[in-house]
Write a protein that holds these residues in place. Structure first.
Motif, PDB file in Angstrom:
ATOM      1  N   UNK A   1       0.937  -1.119  -0.074  1.00  0.00           N
ATOM      2  CA  UNK A   1      -0.099  -0.077   0.039  1.00  0.00           C
ATOM      3  C   UNK A   1       0.765   1.286   0.062  1.00  0.00           C
ATOM      4  N   UNK A   2       2.162   1.284   0.057  1.00  0.00           N
ATOM      5  CA  UNK A   2       3.048   2.418   0.002  1.00  0.00           C
ATOM      6  C   UNK A   2       3.210   2.966  -1.274  1.00  0.00           C
ATOM      7  N   UNK A   3       3.798   4.036  -1.506  1.00  0.00           N
ATOM      8  CA  UNK A   3       4.277   4.673  -2.834  1.00  0.00           C
ATOM      9  C   UNK A   3       5.240   3.872  -3.425  1.00  0.00           C
ATOM     10  N   UNK A   4       5.131   2.826  -4.016  1.00  0.00           N
ATOM     11  CA  UNK A   4       6.011   1.963  -4.625  1.00  0.00           C
ATOM     12  C   UNK A   4       5.616   1.688  -6.033  1.00  0.00           C
ATOM     13  N   UNK A   5       6.597   1.247  -6.975  1.00  0.00           N
ATOM     14  CA  UNK A   5       6.049   0.919  -8.342  1.00  0.00           C
ATOM     15  C   UNK A   5       5.329  -0.346  -8.524  1.00  0.00           C
ATOM     16  N   UNK A   6       4.492  -0.017  -9.596  1.00  0.00           N
ATOM     17  CA  UNK A   6       3.248  -0.907  -9.824  1.00  0.00           C
ATOM     18  C   UNK A   6       3.804  -2.311  -9.834  1.00  0.00           C
ATOM     19  N   UNK A   7       4.878  -2.849 -10.539  1.00  0.00           N
ATOM     20  CA  UNK A   7       5.421  -4.000 -10.784  1.00  0.00           C
ATOM     21  C   UNK A   7       5.673  -4.487  -9.214  1.00  0.00           C
ATOM     22  N   UNK A   8       6.401  -3.919  -8.304  1.00  0.00           N
ATOM     23  CA  UNK A   8       6.492  -4.462  -6.949  1.00  0.00           C
ATOM     24  C   UNK A   8       5.268  -4.579  -6.260  1.00  0.00           C
ATOM     25  N   UNK A   9       4.351  -3.647  -6.527  1.00  0.00           N
ATOM     26  CA  UNK A   9       3.037  -4.056  -5.885  1.00  0.00           C
ATOM     27  C   UNK A   9       2.324  -5.063  -6.356  1.00  0.00           C
TER      28      UNK A   9
ATOM     29  N   UNK B   1       9.215   2.763   4.368  1.00  0.00           N
ATOM     30  CA  UNK B   1       8.539   1.501   3.601  1.00  0.00           C
ATOM     31  C   UNK B   1       9.958   0.575   3.757  1.00  0.00           C
ATOM     32  N   UNK B   2      11.000   1.124   3.744  1.00  0.00           N
ATOM     33  CA  UNK B   2      12.419   0.230   3.811  1.00  0.00           C
ATOM     34  C   UNK B   2      12.048  -0.667   5.233  1.00  0.00           C
ATOM     35  N   UNK B   3      11.658   0.169   6.133  1.00  0.00           N
ATOM     36  CA  UNK B   3      11.603  -0.441   7.689  1.00  0.00           C
ATOM     37  C   UNK B   3      10.347  -1.333   7.506  1.00  0.00           C
ATOM     38  N   UNK B   4       9.528  -1.124   6.869  1.00  0.00           N
ATOM     39  CA  UNK B   4       8.262  -2.246   6.760  1.00  0.00           C
ATOM     40  C   UNK B   4       8.787  -3.444   6.338  1.00  0.00           C
ATOM     41  N   UNK B   5       9.534  -3.248   4.915  1.00  0.00           N
ATOM     42  CA  UNK B   5      10.341  -4.512   4.590  1.00  0.00           C
ATOM     43  C   UNK B   5      11.195  -5.317   5.532  1.00  0.00           C
ATOM     44  N   UNK B   6      11.996  -4.772   6.405  1.00  0.00           N
ATOM     45  CA  UNK B   6      12.661  -5.273   7.513  1.00  0.00           C
ATOM     46  C   UNK B   6      11.828  -5.936   8.392  1.00  0.00           C
TER      47      UNK B   6
END
Length: 182
Positions: free
Chosen positions: A46-54, A118-123
């Motif tokens: 749901x974060x502002x990341x590129x559509x491919x990764x979404x 968002x990087x922290x959410x990934x971790x």
């Protein structure tokens, strides 16, 4: 349909197949952790990341639901047809990591979580994924668990690490490297 059934009020729940187990049962803890991981994946998506990764994260959520169903089933009693994980699901994660790594600087230090939300959410998701993997390995010691589940969770935690690095670069956040004090 009512959401509440009251069948778990005394601390028991049913596996797919009808077996009643305590809510602290390892199988419940394992698929509950996969569910927690799935929620964090949704948060990243749901974060502002590129559509491919979404889109890829949405596919990962689908695979995590498959894993959850597999783990929620009593391997000796369930007659329900549950979707399978496939080698291609694992290969997809590997291929995505290879593509992301092509554009990332070589990893020369351990990376500390942080640098960007968002990087922290990934971790966080990576840590929950590792816990799900540990619980799955423990469950597999005494009960059937499809080997693809453990492999997928192992690869997914690696993918989440590489995704954190990729998003760190995308957002121009400095990687938080660990340099041990001597």
């Amino acid at each position: 349909m009512k959401i509440y059934t009251k069948t778990g009020d005394k601390g028991q729940t049913s596996l797919i197949g009808g077996t009643r187990v305590p809510k602290y049962h390892l199988r419940i803890e394992t698929y509950g952790t996969v569910d927690e991981l799935n929620s964090y994946i949704g948060l990243i998506m749901c974060q502002d990341i590129d559509p491919h990764n979404q889109q890829l994260l949405k596919e990962i959520q689908d695979r995590l639901f498959t894993i959850g169903a597999s783990l929620a089933a009593d391997p000796e009693k369930s007659k329900m047809k549950i979707p399978d994980l496939h080698e291609t699901d694992i290969t997809l994660l590997e291929n995505e990591m290879d593509l992301m790594n092509e554009t990332l600087p070589a990893l020369k230090h351990f990376v500390l979580p942080g640098g960007n939300t968002v990087v922290s959410f990934c971790h966080i998701a990576r840590c929950v994924c590792r816990r799900a993997e540990r619980l799955t390995v423990e469950l597999a010691e005494n009960s059937f668990v499809d080997e693809h589940v453990t492999i997928y969770l192992n690869r997914l935690s690696d993918y989440l690490f590489v995704l954190a690095r990729k998003l760190s670069a995308y957002f121009k956040a400095e990687e938080n490297i660990w340099i041990p004090r001597v």
